[in-house]
Motif scaffolding. Sequence first.
Motif, PDB file in Angstrom:
ATOM      1  N   ALA A 115      97.548 -11.342 -21.272  1.00  0.00           N
ATOM      2  CA  ALA A 115      97.941 -10.241 -22.146  1.00  0.00           C
ATOM      3  C   ALA A 115      98.736  -9.224 -21.337  1.00  0.00           C
ATOM      4  O   ALA A 115      98.549  -9.084 -20.129  1.00  0.00           O
ATOM      5  CB  ALA A 115      96.690  -9.592 -22.731  1.00  0.00           C
ATOM      6  N   THR A 116      99.636  -8.521 -22.018  1.00  0.00           N
ATOM      7  CA  THR A 116     100.379  -7.475 -21.324  1.00  0.00           C
ATOM      8  C   THR A 116      99.418  -6.328 -21.025  1.00  0.00           C
ATOM      9  O   THR A 116      98.516  -6.039 -21.806  1.00  0.00           O
ATOM     10  CB  THR A 116     101.560  -6.968 -22.177  1.00  0.00           C
ATOM     11  OG1 THR A 116     101.078  -6.575 -23.453  1.00  0.00           O
ATOM     12  CG2 THR A 116     102.638  -8.022 -22.311  1.00  0.00           C
ATOM     13  N   PRO A 117      99.627  -5.660 -19.888  1.00  0.00           N
ATOM     14  CA  PRO A 117      98.722  -4.582 -19.500  1.00  0.00           C
ATOM     15  C   PRO A 117      98.904  -3.347 -20.385  1.00  0.00           C
ATOM     16  O   PRO A 117      99.933  -3.173 -21.039  1.00  0.00           O
ATOM     17  CB  PRO A 117      99.132  -4.276 -18.059  1.00  0.00           C
ATOM     18  CG  PRO A 117     100.501  -4.827 -17.910  1.00  0.00           C
ATOM     19  CD  PRO A 117     100.643  -5.928 -18.900  1.00  0.00           C
ATOM     20  N   LEU A 118      97.894  -2.499 -20.402  1.00  0.00           N
ATOM     21  CA  LEU A 118      98.003  -1.223 -21.099  1.00  0.00           C
ATOM     22  C   LEU A 118      99.062  -0.377 -20.406  1.00  0.00           C
ATOM     23  O   LEU A 118      99.226  -0.433 -19.185  1.00  0.00           O
ATOM     24  CB  LEU A 118      96.663  -0.492 -21.081  1.00  0.00           C
ATOM     25  CG  LEU A 118      95.497  -1.178 -21.795  1.00  0.00           C
ATOM     26  CD1 LEU A 118      94.205  -0.400 -21.577  1.00  0.00           C
ATOM     27  CD2 LEU A 118      95.788  -1.324 -23.276  1.00  0.00           C
ATOM     28  N   LEU A 119      99.770   0.437 -21.153  1.00  0.00           N
ATOM     29  CA  LEU A 119     100.831   1.261 -20.566  1.00  0.00           C
ATOM     30  C   LEU A 119     100.303   2.241 -19.530  1.00  0.00           C
ATOM     31  O   LEU A 119     101.005   2.577 -18.581  1.00  0.00           O
ATOM     32  CB  LEU A 119     101.584   2.009 -21.666  1.00  0.00           C
ATOM     33  CG  LEU A 119     102.419   1.148 -22.588  1.00  0.00           C
ATOM     34  CD1 LEU A 119     103.101   2.010 -23.639  1.00  0.00           C
ATOM     35  CD2 LEU A 119     103.439   0.348 -21.819  1.00  0.00           C
ATOM     36  N   ALA A 120      99.093   2.702 -19.692  1.00  0.00           N
ATOM     37  CA  ALA A 120      98.534   3.693 -18.773  1.00  0.00           C
ATOM     38  C   ALA A 120      98.523   3.214 -17.319  1.00  0.00           C
ATOM     39  O   ALA A 120      98.615   4.034 -16.403  1.00  0.00           O
ATOM     40  CB  ALA A 120      97.117   4.075 -19.209  1.00  0.00           C
ATOM     41  N   VAL A 121      98.467   1.908 -17.090  1.00  0.00           N
ATOM     42  CA  VAL A 121      98.419   1.413 -15.712  1.00  0.00           C
ATOM     43  C   VAL A 121      99.753   1.587 -14.988  1.00  0.00           C
ATOM     44  O   VAL A 121      99.813   1.467 -13.769  1.00  0.00           O
ATOM     45  CB  VAL A 121      97.951  -0.060 -15.615  1.00  0.00           C
ATOM     46  CG1 VAL A 121      96.558  -0.216 -16.197  1.00  0.00           C
ATOM     47  CG2 VAL A 121      98.923  -0.995 -16.280  1.00  0.00           C
ATOM     48  N   TYR A 122     100.819   1.903 -15.717  1.00  0.00           N
ATOM     49  CA  TYR A 122     102.121   2.114 -15.096  1.00  0.00           C
ATOM     50  C   TYR A 122     102.311   3.540 -14.601  1.00  0.00           C
ATOM     51  O   TYR A 122     103.259   3.812 -13.863  1.00  0.00           O
ATOM     52  CB  TYR A 122     103.255   1.759 -16.068  1.00  0.00           C
ATOM     53  CG  TYR A 122     103.345   0.284 -16.355  1.00  0.00           C
ATOM     54  CD1 TYR A 122     104.040  -0.559 -15.497  1.00  0.00           C
ATOM     55  CD2 TYR A 122     102.725  -0.274 -17.463  1.00  0.00           C
ATOM     56  CE1 TYR A 122     104.128  -1.915 -15.754  1.00  0.00           C
ATOM     57  CE2 TYR A 122     102.802  -1.627 -17.726  1.00  0.00           C
ATOM     58  CZ  TYR A 122     103.503  -2.445 -16.868  1.00  0.00           C
ATOM     59  OH  TYR A 122     103.585  -3.791 -17.113  1.00  0.00           O
ATOM     60  N   ALA A 123     101.455   4.453 -15.003  1.00  0.00           N
ATOM     61  CA  ALA A 123     101.580   5.849 -14.566  1.00  0.00           C
ATOM     62  C   ALA A 123     101.547   5.903 -13.044  1.00  0.00           C
ATOM     63  O   ALA A 123     100.705   5.277 -12.400  1.00  0.00           O
ATOM     64  CB  ALA A 123     100.458   6.691 -15.158  1.00  0.00           C
ATOM     65  N   GLY A 124     102.513   6.605 -12.463  1.00  0.00           N
ATOM     66  CA  GLY A 124     102.588   6.745 -11.016  1.00  0.00           C
ATOM     67  C   GLY A 124     103.290   5.596 -10.313  1.00  0.00           C
ATOM     68  O   GLY A 124     103.394   5.590  -9.092  1.00  0.00           O
TER      69      GLY A 124
END
Length: 126
Positions: free
Chosen positions: A4-13
Amino acid sequence: MVSATPLLAVYAGKYVYDEVDGTRFLNHPQVRAAIEAAVPAEDVRDILYTRGFEPASGGDVNWGMMIAADGSVAAVCYGQFADKNAQEAAWYAEGEKAFSLAMMCPSEASEIEASFGDWSIGSILG
């Protein structure tokens, strides 16, 4: 097996070229859908997708993005600064150009907060 594609929050930073579970930020389906909903001009969208980050040159293209944590809405800033006397960045939201500013697109959350304090497009990733 497809992950599954990751949650967008994991891209922060992270940088847009960093992969999370094999998916770069600009290749994430929610990000692509949000950009397509925010930016009407295909040429601007094409540049974002193909020149999302050029670490070697930096180039004259500058862009930034605010996106809701669930990917439901986004605002995209895009500017080309080949003419040093006419530097202007356009902000797109909801399928149209919202406004332009005589400054480069922000690249840090603090720059967005300082410039747009209460311009709400939803819960923005930091």
